[in-house]
Design a protein around this motif. Structure first.
Motif, PDB file in Angstrom:
ATOM      1  N   GLY A 275       0.822  -1.202   0.000  1.00 15.74           N
ATOM      2  CA  GLY A 275       0.000   0.000   0.000  1.00 15.74           C
ATOM      3  C   GLY A 275       0.859   1.256   0.000  1.00 15.74           C
ATOM      4  N   SER A 276       0.205   2.386  -0.170  1.00 14.98           N
ATOM      5  CA  SER A 276       0.919   3.654  -0.325  1.00 14.98           C
ATOM      6  C   SER A 276       1.042   4.444   0.973  1.00 14.98           C
ATOM      7  CB  SER A 276       0.202   4.532  -1.373  1.00 14.98           C
ATOM      8  OG  SER A 276      -1.144   4.763  -0.972  1.00 14.98           O
ATOM      9  N   VAL A 277       0.357   4.006   2.031  1.00 16.81           N
ATOM     10  CA  VAL A 277       0.382   4.758   3.284  1.00 16.81           C
ATOM     11  C   VAL A 277       1.707   4.513   4.004  1.00 16.81           C
ATOM     12  CG1 VAL A 277      -0.709   5.038   5.541  1.00 16.81           C
ATOM     13  CG2 VAL A 277      -2.109   4.638   3.511  1.00 16.81           C
ATOM     14  N   THR A 278       2.304   5.580   4.523  1.00 16.21           N
ATOM     15  CA  THR A 278       3.499   5.467   5.352  1.00 16.21           C
ATOM     16  C   THR A 278       3.047   5.355   6.802  1.00 16.21           C
ATOM     17  OG1 THR A 278       4.724   6.838   3.800  1.00 16.21           O
ATOM     18  CG2 THR A 278       5.689   6.527   5.983  1.00 16.21           C
ATOM     19  N   PRO A 279       3.139   4.159   7.409  1.00 19.00           N
ATOM     20  CA  PRO A 279       2.499   3.935   8.712  1.00 19.00           C
ATOM     21  C   PRO A 279       3.120   4.725   9.841  1.00 19.00           C
ATOM     22  CG  PRO A 279       3.850   2.047   8.104  1.00 19.00           C
ATOM     23  CD  PRO A 279       3.819   2.959   6.909  1.00 19.00           C
ATOM     24  N   TRP A 280       4.339   5.240   9.631  1.00 15.97           N
ATOM     25  CA  TRP A 280       5.023   5.887  10.734  1.00 15.97           C
ATOM     26  C   TRP A 280       5.008   7.410  10.625  1.00 15.97           C
ATOM     27  CZ3 TRP A 280       7.422   2.628   7.233  1.00 15.97           C
ATOM     28  CH2 TRP A 280       8.179   3.240   6.233  1.00 15.97           C
ATOM     29  N   ALA A 281       4.189   7.979   9.732  1.00 16.32           N
ATOM     30  CA  ALA A 281       4.252   9.417   9.464  1.00 16.32           C
ATOM     31  C   ALA A 281       4.134  10.288  10.724  1.00 16.32           C
ATOM     32  CB  ALA A 281       3.201   9.800   8.435  1.00 16.32           C
ATOM     33  N   PRO A 282       3.112  10.115  11.602  1.00  9.76           N
ATOM     34  CA  PRO A 282       3.016  11.000  12.772  1.00  9.76           C
ATOM     35  C   PRO A 282       4.202  10.849  13.718  1.00  9.76           C
ATOM     36  CG  PRO A 282       0.936   9.864  12.366  1.00  9.76           C
ATOM     37  CD  PRO A 282       1.968   9.203  11.500  1.00  9.76           C
TER      38      PRO A 282
ATOM     39  N   ALA B  39      11.644   0.048  15.963  1.00  5.21           N
ATOM     40  CA  ALA B  39      10.810   1.077  15.346  1.00  5.21           C
ATOM     41  C   ALA B  39       9.339   0.682  15.395  1.00  5.21           C
ATOM     42  CB  ALA B  39      11.255   1.317  13.900  1.00  5.21           C
ATOM     43  N   HIS B  40       9.053  -0.601  15.132  1.00  5.58           N
ATOM     44  CA  HIS B  40       7.668  -1.060  15.190  1.00  5.58           C
ATOM     45  C   HIS B  40       7.117  -0.938  16.606  1.00  5.58           C
ATOM     46  CE1 HIS B  40       4.377  -4.031  15.474  1.00  5.58           C
ATOM     47  NE2 HIS B  40       4.085  -3.599  14.268  1.00  5.58           N
ATOM     48  N   ALA B  41       7.925  -1.285  17.599  1.00  5.47           N
ATOM     49  CA  ALA B  41       7.491  -1.162  18.989  1.00  5.47           C
ATOM     50  C   ALA B  41       7.234   0.298  19.346  1.00  5.47           C
ATOM     51  CB  ALA B  41       8.531  -1.773  19.923  1.00  5.47           C
ATOM     52  N   ALA B  42       8.063   1.200  18.825  1.00  5.54           N
ATOM     53  CA  ALA B  42       7.861   2.627  19.091  1.00  5.54           C
ATOM     54  C   ALA B  42       6.566   3.130  18.466  1.00  5.54           C
ATOM     55  CB  ALA B  42       9.053   3.427  18.563  1.00  5.54           C
ATOM     56  N   LEU B  43       6.199   2.562  17.336  1.00  7.77           N
ATOM     57  CA  LEU B  43       4.947   2.940  16.677  1.00  7.77           C
ATOM     58  C   LEU B  43       3.728   2.364  17.390  1.00  7.77           C
ATOM     59  CD1 LEU B  43       5.954   2.399  12.927  1.00  7.77           C
ATOM     60  CD2 LEU B  43       5.449   4.587  14.024  1.00  7.77           C
ATOM     61  N   ASN B  44       3.947   1.342  18.200  1.00  5.27           N
ATOM     62  CA  ASN B  44       2.845   0.672  18.900  1.00  5.27           C
ATOM     63  C   ASN B  44       3.159   0.597  20.394  1.00  5.27           C
ATOM     64  OD1 ASN B  44       1.111  -0.582  16.498  1.00  5.27           O
ATOM     65  ND2 ASN B  44       3.272  -0.821  15.988  1.00  5.27           N
ATOM     66  N   PRO B  45       3.251   1.735  21.065  1.00  2.00           N
ATOM     67  CA  PRO B  45       3.697   1.745  22.467  1.00  2.00           C
ATOM     68  C   PRO B  45       2.769   0.981  23.408  1.00  2.00           C
ATOM     69  CG  PRO B  45       2.832   3.909  21.819  1.00  2.00           C
ATOM     70  CD  PRO B  45       2.949   3.093  20.570  1.00  2.00           C
ATOM     71  N   ALA B  46       1.494   0.886  23.074  1.00  2.00           N
ATOM     72  CA  ALA B  46       0.567   0.169  23.961  1.00  2.00           C
ATOM     73  C   ALA B  46       0.849  -1.328  23.971  1.00  2.00           C
ATOM     74  CB  ALA B  46      -0.875   0.428  23.535  1.00  2.00           C
ATOM     75  N   ASP B  47       1.387  -1.829  22.874  1.00  2.00           N
ATOM     76  CA  ASP B  47       1.628  -3.274  22.752  1.00  2.00           C
ATOM     77  C   ASP B  47       3.096  -3.640  22.899  1.00  2.00           C
ATOM     78  OD1 ASP B  47      -1.092  -3.653  22.276  1.00  2.00           O
ATOM     79  OD2 ASP B  47      -0.838  -3.256  20.137  1.00  2.00           O
ATOM     80  N   GLY B  48       3.989  -2.736  22.527  1.00  3.57           N
ATOM     81  CA  GLY B  48       5.409  -3.026  22.648  1.00  3.57           C
ATOM     82  C   GLY B  48       5.858  -4.093  21.666  1.00  3.57           C
ATOM     83  N   TYR B  49       6.425  -5.167  22.203  1.00  2.00           N
ATOM     84  CA  TYR B  49       6.980  -6.225  21.358  1.00  2.00           C
ATOM     85  C   TYR B  49       6.401  -7.564  21.770  1.00  2.00           C
ATOM     86  CZ  TYR B  49      10.285  -9.689  19.612  1.00  2.00           C
ATOM     87  OH  TYR B  49      10.843 -10.796  19.011  1.00  2.00           O
TER      88      TYR B  49
ATOM     89  N   HIS C  81      -0.895  -9.527  18.076  1.00  4.18           N
ATOM     90  CA  HIS C  81       0.297  -9.341  18.892  1.00  4.18           C
ATOM     91  C   HIS C  81       0.121  -8.275  19.962  1.00  4.18           C
ATOM     92  CE1 HIS C  81       1.587 -11.030  14.991  1.00  4.18           C
ATOM     93  NE2 HIS C  81       2.449 -11.705  15.704  1.00  4.18           N
ATOM     94  N   ASP C  82      -1.135  -7.913  20.280  1.00  2.00           N
ATOM     95  CA  ASP C  82      -1.315  -6.959  21.368  1.00  2.00           C
ATOM     96  C   ASP C  82      -1.128  -7.683  22.703  1.00  2.00           C
ATOM     97  OD1 ASP C  82      -3.683  -8.242  22.109  1.00  2.00           O
ATOM     98  OD2 ASP C  82      -4.993  -6.758  21.163  1.00  2.00           O
ATOM     99  N   ARG C  83      -1.127  -6.929  23.770  1.00  2.00           N
ATOM    100  CA  ARG C  83      -0.745  -7.518  25.066  1.00  2.00           C
ATOM    101  C   ARG C  83      -1.691  -8.621  25.525  1.00  2.00           C
ATOM    102  NH1 ARG C  83       3.516  -4.984  27.263  1.00  2.00           N
ATOM    103  NH2 ARG C  83       3.956  -2.842  26.600  1.00  2.00           N
ATOM    104  N   GLY C  84      -2.933  -8.559  25.114  1.00  2.00           N
ATOM    105  CA  GLY C  84      -3.882  -9.599  25.496  1.00  2.00           C
ATOM    106  C   GLY C  84      -4.122 -10.640  24.425  1.00  2.00           C
TER     107      GLY C  84
END
Length: 342
Positions: A81-88, A148-158, A195-198
């Motif tokens: 896809g064309s969306v850059t998921p990390w833009a914000p 970087a992925h963990a930083a983009l998803n701080p609620a879930d981490g790794y 892959h979220d915490r729950g």
């Protein structure tokens, strides 16, 4: 030049170069195999066109029989896809660093934002991911992408399993930014909430899998599933969390992912249903799984995992053909309906 020849990657896993099964079970090497017949088939079908210009039905037929890496690179990046998921988050990282000037820089800047406890978890998994085939450069790329992925998803981490998924993109030679984009795209499309915490998405979709088993598979296979002492969500968890990258050889994994990226969630469910149909062992009449073990037979769940490992190594085309046959029986509308009710 065609789009599928322009992707900014240098393949690290070129034809006939070694690559082990994903989770570090590397006593047996797998290979990303490309033969002359595969290239000839694609060249004849393309007739000078870009692979992205092919009609979907023609593309499906070609993909099922195998895709050369040069076309996979172009098609996968298009399917991301064309969306850059990390833009914000990238904007925030760039504000704090004078070095940011490209997507690759952004991955590094994002990786610096990961909390130290998450970073330690990632640092434990990186060295044991494809250890025979990941040098320092590949390990550092994997680490940056996961952080970087963990930083983009701080609620879930790794979450374990992400290392094996991200490693496939790195093995194929994608740069860090493209690997991160591929990881985000694949997780959002095929593994929502897994892959979220729950593990809520995983629990939901394994419940969907159980319902699909009843609706899609033949009665004799359903009977085998019901005789298992292992819940279906436990049996399927590893496959869903890593999309096969934790146990299948690289060639088998990327060919499955060709279908996942082309077809989306129906291919995820079809892939495990196909394995059940092909490899779940039968239990003798009047005997449950515990009785079979007591009678000296191997546990059906263990026999199933071993049969899958043999099958994807020895007869991958059979597995892929069975997946392809099941995909039309699992439309996205049915999946959405079952997700709402599970």
């Amino acid at each position: 030049q065609d789009d599928d020849r322009q992707a900014p990657v240098t393949p690290r896993c070129s034809p006939h170069s070694p690559a082990a099964p994903g989770s570090g079970s590397d006593d047996e090497a797998g290979f990303l195999i490309e033969d002359g017949e595969m290239h000839t088939r694609w060249d004849k079908a393309l007739k000078g066109r870009s692979a992205a210009d092919l009609p979907v039905e023609e593309l499906r037929s070609l993909v099922e029989a195998g895709m050369p890496l040069k076309h996979r690179v172009g098609l996968w990046t298009r399917w991301f896809g064309s969306v850059t998921p990390w833009a914000p988050a990238a904007a925030e990282a760039a504000d704090d660093s004078p070095t940011s000037g490209s997507d690759v820089d952004v991955v590094g800047e994002l990786a610096r934002l990961v909390p130290s406890d998450v970073e330690r978890q990632i640092d434990l998994d990186v060295p044991r991911t494809w250890p025979r085939f990941f040098g320092e450069r590949e390990q550092e790329s994997l680490r940056r992408v996961l952080c970087a992925h963990a930083a983009l998803n701080p609620a879930d981490g790794y979450c374990q399993g992400l290392n094996n998924i991200a490693a496939v993109f790195i093995l194929l030679g994608f740069d860090d930014a493209t690997a991160l984009k591929g990881l985000c795209s694949l997780l959002q499309t095929c593994c929502p909430g897994y892959h979220d915490r729950g593990l809520r998405g995983l629990l939901r979709d394994t419940a969907v899998l159980s319902a699909l088993t009843q609706q899609v598979l033949p009665p004799e296979v359903v009977e085998r599933v019901e005789k298992l002492d292992v819940p279906l969500n436990v049996l399927a968890a590893g496959h869903f969390l890593s999309l096969s990258s934790g146990s299948w050889p690289l060639t088998a994994t990327v060919r499955l992912w060709d279908l996942l990226l082309l077809e989306g969630p129906p291919a995820v469910f079809a892939s495990f249903l196909a394995l059940l149909q092909l490899y779940l062992p039968s239990v003798e009449a009047g005997m449950d799984a515990q009785s079979a073990v007591a009678d000296g037979h191997k546990e059906p769940a263990i026999s199933f995992r071993e049969a899958v490992e043999r099958g994807v190594k020895e007869d991958l085309q059979l597995v892929l053909s069975q997946i392809r046959a099941l995909i039309p029986k699992i439309p996205m509308g049915l999946i959405d309906q079952l997700r709402c009710s599970c």
